[in-house]
Design a protein around this motif. Structure first.
Motif, PDB file in Angstrom:
ATOM      1  N   MET A 164       0.814  -1.207   0.000  1.00 20.31           N
ATOM      2  CA  MET A 164       0.000   0.000   0.000  1.00 20.31           C
ATOM      3  C   MET A 164       0.855   1.268   0.000  1.00 20.31           C
ATOM      4  O   MET A 164       0.316   2.345   0.046  1.00 20.31           O
ATOM      5  CB  MET A 164      -0.864   0.007   1.266  1.00 20.31           C
ATOM      6  CG  MET A 164      -2.328  -0.275   1.078  1.00 20.31           C
ATOM      7  SD  MET A 164      -3.013   0.608  -0.258  1.00 20.31           S
ATOM      8  CE  MET A 164      -4.089  -0.498  -0.981  1.00 20.31           C
ATOM      9  N   GLY A 172      -7.639  -1.088  -3.802  1.00 23.74           N
ATOM     10  CA  GLY A 172      -7.363  -1.319  -2.389  1.00 23.74           C
ATOM     11  C   GLY A 172      -7.761  -0.156  -1.513  1.00 23.74           C
ATOM     12  O   GLY A 172      -7.637  -0.231  -0.290  1.00 23.74           O
ATOM     13  N   LEU A 173      -8.239   0.945  -2.125  1.00 28.16           N
ATOM     14  CA  LEU A 173      -8.706   2.097  -1.369  1.00 28.16           C
ATOM     15  C   LEU A 173     -10.172   2.344  -1.695  1.00 28.16           C
ATOM     16  O   LEU A 173     -10.625   2.080  -2.808  1.00 28.16           O
ATOM     17  CB  LEU A 173      -7.897   3.351  -1.718  1.00 28.16           C
ATOM     18  CG  LEU A 173      -6.402   3.312  -1.435  1.00 28.16           C
ATOM     19  CD1 LEU A 173      -5.767   4.631  -1.837  1.00 28.16           C
ATOM     20  CD2 LEU A 173      -6.122   3.013   0.007  1.00 28.16           C
ATOM     21  N   TYR A 219      -9.810   5.275   2.280  1.00 25.13           N
ATOM     22  CA  TYR A 219      -9.391   4.415   3.381  1.00 25.13           C
ATOM     23  C   TYR A 219      -8.953   3.067   2.823  1.00 25.13           C
ATOM     24  O   TYR A 219      -9.426   2.631   1.770  1.00 25.13           O
ATOM     25  CB  TYR A 219     -10.561   4.198   4.352  1.00 25.13           C
ATOM     26  CG  TYR A 219     -11.056   5.467   4.970  1.00 25.13           C
ATOM     27  CD1 TYR A 219     -10.548   5.920   6.178  1.00 25.13           C
ATOM     28  CD2 TYR A 219     -12.013   6.241   4.335  1.00 25.13           C
ATOM     29  CE1 TYR A 219     -10.991   7.091   6.748  1.00 25.13           C
ATOM     30  CE2 TYR A 219     -12.464   7.421   4.894  1.00 25.13           C
ATOM     31  CZ  TYR A 219     -11.951   7.848   6.097  1.00 25.13           C
ATOM     32  OH  TYR A 219     -12.380   9.015   6.648  1.00 25.13           O
ATOM     33  N   ARG A 220      -8.081   2.395   3.543  1.00 26.14           N
ATOM     34  CA  ARG A 220      -7.590   1.090   3.118  1.00 26.14           C
ATOM     35  C   ARG A 220      -8.656   0.026   3.350  1.00 26.14           C
ATOM     36  O   ARG A 220      -9.232  -0.068   4.429  1.00 26.14           O
ATOM     37  CB  ARG A 220      -6.321   0.731   3.882  1.00 26.14           C
ATOM     38  CG  ARG A 220      -5.151   1.585   3.474  1.00 26.14           C
ATOM     39  CD  ARG A 220      -3.919   1.295   4.264  1.00 26.14           C
ATOM     40  NE  ARG A 220      -3.640  -0.132   4.350  1.00 26.14           N
ATOM     41  CZ  ARG A 220      -2.533  -0.620   4.915  1.00 26.14           C
ATOM     42  NH1 ARG A 220      -1.637   0.192   5.426  1.00 26.14           N
ATOM     43  NH2 ARG A 220      -2.351  -1.919   4.982  1.00 26.14           N
ATOM     44  N   ASP A 224      -8.100  -3.246   3.350  1.00 23.67           N
ATOM     45  CA  ASP A 224      -7.601  -4.360   4.149  1.00 23.67           C
ATOM     46  C   ASP A 224      -7.678  -4.088   5.651  1.00 23.67           C
ATOM     47  O   ASP A 224      -7.634  -5.017   6.458  1.00 23.67           O
ATOM     48  CB  ASP A 224      -6.178  -4.729   3.738  1.00 23.67           C
ATOM     49  CG  ASP A 224      -5.195  -3.572   3.884  1.00 23.67           C
ATOM     50  OD1 ASP A 224      -5.636  -2.413   3.946  1.00 23.67           O
ATOM     51  OD2 ASP A 224      -3.977  -3.832   3.919  1.00 23.67           O
TER      52      ASP A 224
END
Length: 134
Positions: free
Chosen positions: A1, A43-44, A80-81, A83
């Motif tokens: 990330m 991923g975001l 925001y992430r 994961d």
């Protein structure tokens, strides 16, 4: 990330000479990693996207942002992430009961005390039947 760069957006300037407004993956110009509308890295996700997926940020701070123009204003959405996101919490039975009670109070007329199928207009303070009778 850690690497938020977009190969396509990086190559766009080299190929065409077009500079993409609001593309600042390192945060040197805007002070925070910034991306144009519809160009967020995988991923975001925004808060709305997290909620639509049944997730919440789980206390994490945003790590990037999306900027875009809307009429003459700049708009921002924080990213925001995925994961680190957690499932949304479900309301307890007591919370659901309190919500139902509050919503029922919004549908109850203060004059005739009837529960209506619509929310009582705040400007009148009574149901439409009672307001029409005054």
């Amino acid at each position: 990330m850690t690497d938020l760069r977009s190969v396509d957006l990086d190559n766009l300037a080299e190929r065409t000479g077009i500079q993409v407004e609001f593309y600042d993956p390192l945060g040197t110009h805007y002070g925070f990693p910034t991306f144009p509308y519809h160009c967020a890295p995988t991923g975001l996700a925004t808060l709305r996207q997290l909620r639509a997926a049944g997730l919440r940020p789980n206390g994490q701070n945003p790590i990037a942002q999306i900027y875009w123009r809307h009429r003459n204003n700049r708009r921002v959405a924080y990213l925001y992430r995925l994961d680190l996101a957690a499932p949304k919490r479900a309301a307890t039975p007591a919370q659901r009961e309190a919500i139902a009670k509050a919503l029922r109070a919004r549908r109850t007329c203060r004059v005739c005390a009837q529960v209506k199928p619509y929310y009582i207009p705040r400007r009148y303070g009574c149901c439409l039947d009672c307001h029409g009778g005054h």
